[in-house]
Structures are given as structure tokens and as C-alpha cells.
Scaffold this motif. Structure first.
Motif, PDB file in Angstrom:
ATOM      1  N   GLY A 166       0.822  -1.199   0.000  1.00 47.55           N
ATOM      2  CA  GLY A 166       0.000   0.000   0.000  1.00 47.55           C
ATOM      3  C   GLY A 166       0.856   1.249   0.000  1.00 47.55           C
ATOM      4  O   GLY A 166       0.351   2.357   0.153  1.00 47.55           O
ATOM      5  N   LYS A 167       2.189   1.058  -0.155  1.00 48.34           N
ATOM      6  CA  LYS A 167       3.149   2.166  -0.175  1.00 48.34           C
ATOM      7  C   LYS A 167       2.999   3.039   1.065  1.00 48.34           C
ATOM      8  O   LYS A 167       2.796   4.251   0.985  1.00 48.34           O
ATOM      9  CB  LYS A 167       2.989   2.997  -1.448  1.00 48.34           C
ATOM     10  N   GLY A 168       3.083   2.417   2.211  1.00 46.53           N
ATOM     11  CA  GLY A 168       2.910   3.142   3.472  1.00 46.53           C
ATOM     12  C   GLY A 168       1.501   2.946   4.002  1.00 46.53           C
ATOM     13  O   GLY A 168       0.953   1.852   3.971  1.00 46.53           O
ATOM     14  N   GLN A 169       0.917   4.040   4.468  1.00 47.34           N
ATOM     15  CA  GLN A 169      -0.457   3.975   4.968  1.00 47.34           C
ATOM     16  C   GLN A 169      -1.386   3.586   3.818  1.00 47.34           C
ATOM     17  O   GLN A 169      -1.431   4.259   2.791  1.00 47.34           O
ATOM     18  CB  GLN A 169      -0.874   5.337   5.531  1.00 47.34           C
ATOM     19  N   PRO A 170      -2.112   2.485   3.951  1.00 45.65           N
ATOM     20  CA  PRO A 170      -2.868   1.957   2.803  1.00 45.65           C
ATOM     21  C   PRO A 170      -4.120   2.760   2.467  1.00 45.65           C
ATOM     22  O   PRO A 170      -4.759   3.338   3.340  1.00 45.65           O
ATOM     23  CB  PRO A 170      -3.240   0.548   3.266  1.00 45.65           C
ATOM     24  N   ASP A 171      -4.454   2.781   1.185  1.00 46.11           N
ATOM     25  CA  ASP A 171      -5.693   3.404   0.734  1.00 46.11           C
ATOM     26  C   ASP A 171      -6.834   2.394   0.815  1.00 46.11           C
ATOM     27  O   ASP A 171      -6.621   1.211   1.107  1.00 46.11           O
ATOM     28  CB  ASP A 171      -5.543   3.939  -0.692  1.00 46.11           C
ATOM     29  N   VAL A 172      -8.032   2.859   0.553  1.00 45.32           N
ATOM     30  CA  VAL A 172      -9.219   2.010   0.663  1.00 45.32           C
ATOM     31  C   VAL A 172      -9.157   0.845  -0.323  1.00 45.32           C
ATOM     32  O   VAL A 172      -9.464  -0.300   0.027  1.00 45.32           O
ATOM     33  CB  VAL A 172     -10.497   2.845   0.426  1.00 45.32           C
ATOM     34  N   ALA A 173      -8.747   1.113  -1.562  1.00 45.83           N
ATOM     35  CA  ALA A 173      -8.719   0.061  -2.585  1.00 45.83           C
ATOM     36  C   ALA A 173      -7.780  -1.077  -2.193  1.00 45.83           C
ATOM     37  O   ALA A 173      -8.102  -2.258  -2.383  1.00 45.83           O
ATOM     38  CB  ALA A 173      -8.308   0.655  -3.928  1.00 45.83           C
ATOM     39  N   THR A 174      -6.613  -0.743  -1.642  1.00 43.73           N
ATOM     40  CA  THR A 174      -5.660  -1.776  -1.243  1.00 43.73           C
ATOM     41  C   THR A 174      -6.220  -2.623  -0.108  1.00 43.73           C
ATOM     42  O   THR A 174      -6.079  -3.854  -0.097  1.00 43.73           O
ATOM     43  CB  THR A 174      -4.325  -1.145  -0.812  1.00 43.73           C
ATOM     44  N   ARG A 175      -6.884  -1.985   0.832  1.00 44.18           N
ATOM     45  CA  ARG A 175      -7.477  -2.721   1.956  1.00 44.18           C
ATOM     46  C   ARG A 175      -8.605  -3.632   1.476  1.00 44.18           C
ATOM     47  O   ARG A 175      -8.723  -4.784   1.919  1.00 44.18           O
ATOM     48  CB  ARG A 175      -7.978  -1.727   3.009  1.00 44.18           C
ATOM     49  N   LEU A 176      -9.419  -3.139   0.554  1.00 46.01           N
ATOM     50  CA  LEU A 176     -10.492  -3.954  -0.014  1.00 46.01           C
ATOM     51  C   LEU A 176      -9.926  -5.134  -0.805  1.00 46.01           C
ATOM     52  O   LEU A 176     -10.427  -6.261  -0.727  1.00 46.01           O
ATOM     53  CB  LEU A 176     -11.375  -3.107  -0.928  1.00 46.01           C
ATOM     54  N   PHE A 177      -8.878  -4.856  -1.578  1.00 45.41           N
ATOM     55  CA  PHE A 177      -8.276  -5.884  -2.429  1.00 45.41           C
ATOM     56  C   PHE A 177      -7.670  -6.989  -1.579  1.00 45.41           C
ATOM     57  O   PHE A 177      -7.840  -8.186  -1.877  1.00 45.41           O
ATOM     58  CB  PHE A 177      -7.204  -5.243  -3.322  1.00 45.41           C
ATOM     59  N   LEU A 178      -6.956  -6.621  -0.513  1.00 45.39           N
ATOM     60  CA  LEU A 178      -6.364  -7.615   0.376  1.00 45.39           C
ATOM     61  C   LEU A 178      -7.437  -8.498   0.991  1.00 45.39           C
ATOM     62  O   LEU A 178      -7.304  -9.732   1.018  1.00 45.39           O
ATOM     63  CB  LEU A 178      -5.560  -6.920   1.478  1.00 45.39           C
ATOM     64  N   ARG A 179      -8.509  -7.881   1.460  1.00 44.52           N
ATOM     65  CA  ARG A 179      -9.603  -8.656   2.063  1.00 44.52           C
ATOM     66  C   ARG A 179     -10.215  -9.603   1.028  1.00 44.52           C
ATOM     67  O   ARG A 179     -10.519 -10.763   1.333  1.00 44.52           O
ATOM     68  CB  ARG A 179     -10.653  -7.699   2.620  1.00 44.52           C
ATOM     69  N   ARG A 180     -10.393  -9.114  -0.192  1.00 46.40           N
ATOM     70  CA  ARG A 180     -10.975  -9.936  -1.256  1.00 46.40           C
ATOM     71  C   ARG A 180     -10.079 -11.138  -1.569  1.00 46.40           C
ATOM     72  O   ARG A 180     -10.558 -12.271  -1.730  1.00 46.40           O
ATOM     73  CB  ARG A 180     -11.167  -9.073  -2.501  1.00 46.40           C
TER      74      ARG A 180
END
Length: 313
Positions: A166-180
Motif C-alpha cells: 500500500g506504499k505506506g499507509q494503505p488506501d481504501v482500494a488496497t485494503r479492499l483488495f487484500l480482504r478480497r
């Protein structure tokens, strides 16, 4: 507030009102209804747009983008949906590479054929389908520089995995993608972060969520991420020289002590022990400290040794 049974931060049960007839709230009420109107247009046309585009849709009303941004979370709460369901997304930030393929809006994406830079994680997670992978785990990397080192060495072929940053503090898309990815593939997630309080705070956002997005924590959080490294105990095990270690500032120490009171830390005695070591020694280190032993030490020695030994907590 953090709910232990759910293992994530959730929104408190509190309601606020914005009356058109009240001078103190009429402007906020107008902004809210205008953004709702724009969201309705997007949903009827089945298209997405950015938060910046929303601002420019009515700059006379929104004196700054912060005003239109602020009400998006409120609208998601009012409607009772995720923020991504509003068809408004932030700029993409995260990157993925490794042993996974999927279709994005119908196009086949093979993340083993994305060069060194990897594939930008799309903001439209709902358009990702047909996820296929033979990976044994997901390696979640805090820093893009470290991610690039691992990508160039094709670490995902040495140890079949999917690498995400997420290149540091993650954005919403990265958090959603990881969960998916985790929910679809049912494989463990291992975190590689700096040995400092902020590395742990970044892991906490992935695991337990953030206060600003607490209403959507059910979709944004990935519980039970394992801390692979770099851990304070690694500094002694590897005999990292003193000149490569960094002194913790007063702010670092205060953040560390504050984390020791956080539920996501206290529930894991091994994490508590590592964080106490960090605070007591007043030393921290970046992942790049491993370069002291060679540019490829992280991919040829450090990570292979940890993975073979199951050295994560």
C-alpha cells in the motif's frame, strides 16, 4: 470503538442532524444533498468517478475538496452501504504482483507478467472476477522500495506468493483488495513492516480498521495478519550494528506506549513482548537495515529462513 468479538473498529451508535432551516447547518445540509444528487447520477449511468471530479462538478458550492470529501462517509452511513458502492473512488495507490490472475472489467490480468513495477490495484474492486492462484500466502509489504527489491528478484517464484504493498499507509482500494484476496483464496497473510511503532500502526489499519472508515470496517479489515518482520528481536538475532539502528524519538516512544494499550496488541502476548523490547531499548529499524548484509540478503537469506522456520507471530 474497538469490538473484541468482531476484532475490528466499528462506528458508535450516534446520530447527528443537519437542518436546512438552521443557519449553522444549512450549508452542510446543502453540500450533503448535492453530493447525493451527483452519486445518484453516477449510479443511474453505472459509471465511476473520482473524489476530485465531484469537487469540480460544483466548485461554487464546495469551497474546497475537503468539503465534498467529508460528506461521502456520511452519505454511506445514511444509505447503509460501503463507500465504494457510491461509485466514487480515490486515486489508486497500491500495487500487486505474483502468483495470481483475475479478470478486471472482463480483461484477463496475469500478475506474474507485470514486469518489476507490478499491477496497480484498481479502485473498482467490484469489477474484479475469476480470481485464480496457486500462492501459498500473501506477503503484505509496507514500503514500495522493498516491494520493488522483492519483485526484481522474482521472490514470488521462489516462494509461491502474492505480494501487495500500500506504499505506506494503505488506501481504501488496497485494503479492499487484500480482504478480497484473503477471503477468496483462504491463504495466510504475512506482514513485512519497519520495526517501529508506525509499522505496527499500518498493520493495525489493515487488521482492525481506522476510525475514519469505521462504518465500513467489515469490508476493509483483514483479521489475523501475522507479523513476519522486521521485528525488534530480529535486530539482536542478526547482530545488526548499532550504527544501523535508529534512536526512537520522544514521539516514537509515546506512540509505542500508546500501542501497548491497544486491544489488537494486548490480545497477542508475542506482539506485546516485541513492542516492549522496542520501547525499552528505545531503538527502531527500517526494513532496509537488512541491506547491511547485502542488497539481496532479504530475498536470499532473511525471508527464506523465516518462512522455512515458520517464524511469524
Amino acid at each position: 470503538m474497538y469490538v473484541e468479538a468482531l476484532d475490528r473498529i466499528v462506528l458508535k451508535d450516534r446520530v447527528s442532524q443537519r437542518a436546512f432551516a438552521n443557519a449553522s447547518t444549512v450549508r452542510k445540509a446543502a453540500i450533503t444533498t448535492r453530493v447525493m444528487q451527483l452519486v445518484h447520477q453516477l449510479l443511474r449511468k453505472n459509471i465511476h468517478t473520482s473524489k476530485r471530479d465531484i469537487f469540480y462538478a460544483d466548485p461554487n458550492l464546495f469551497s474546497a475538496q475537503e468539503e465534498s470529501d467529508a460528506v461521502l462517509n456520511d452519505i454511506a452511513c445514511i444509505v447503509g452501504c460501503t463507500r465504494t458502492s457510491l461509485a466514487i473512488v480515490a486515486s489508486d495507490k497500491g500495487v500487486v504482483i505474483g502468483r495470481v490472475s483475475f479478470r478486471e472489467a472482463g480483461d484477463l490480468i496475469d500478475c506474474t507478467k507485470m514486469g518489476i513495477g507490478g499491477k496497480a490495484i484498481p479502485p473498482y474492486i467490484d469489477q474484479i472476477t475469476d480470481i485464480q492462484s496457486d500462492a501459498e500466502f500473501i506477503l503484505l509489504v509496507e514500503k514500495n522500495a522493498v516491494f520493488t527489491r522483492l519483485s526484481e528478484d522474482r521472490f514470488y517464484n521462489k516462494f509461491p506468493c502474492i505480494m501487495i504493498t500500500g506504499k505506506g499507509q494503505p488506501d481504501v482500494a488496497t485494503r479492499l483488495f487484500l480482504r478480497r484476496m484473503r477471503d477468496t483464496l483462504r491463504i495466510p497473510v504475512l506482514g513485512l513492516v519497519d520495526a517501529d511503532p508506525y509499522g505496527l500502526k499500518i498493520l493495525s489499519v489493515y487488521m482492525s480498521g481506522s476510525k475514519s472508515m469505521s462504518y465500513d470496517s467489515a469490508n476493509l479489515t483483514t483479521p489475523d495478519i501475522k507479523w513476519l518482520g522486521v521485528r525488534p528481536s530480529d535486530l539482536s538475532k542478526l547482530n545488526i550494528p548499532d550504527q544501523c539502528r535508529l534512536p526512537m524519538s520522544a514521539s516514537d516512544i509515546e506512540t509505542g506506549k500508546s500501542l501497548l494499550k491497544e486491544d489488537f496488541i494486548t490480545k497477542n502476548p508475542a506482539w506485546v513482548a516485541e513492542l516492549e523490547t522496542m520501547v525499552n531499548t528505545k531503538e527502531k529499524a527500517e526494513i532496509q537495515v537488512l541491506t547491511h548484509f547485502g542488497f539481496q540478503f532479504i530475498t536470499e537469506v532473511y525471508l527464506p529462513t523465516k518462512l522455512k522456520a515458520g517464524d511469524w507471530i
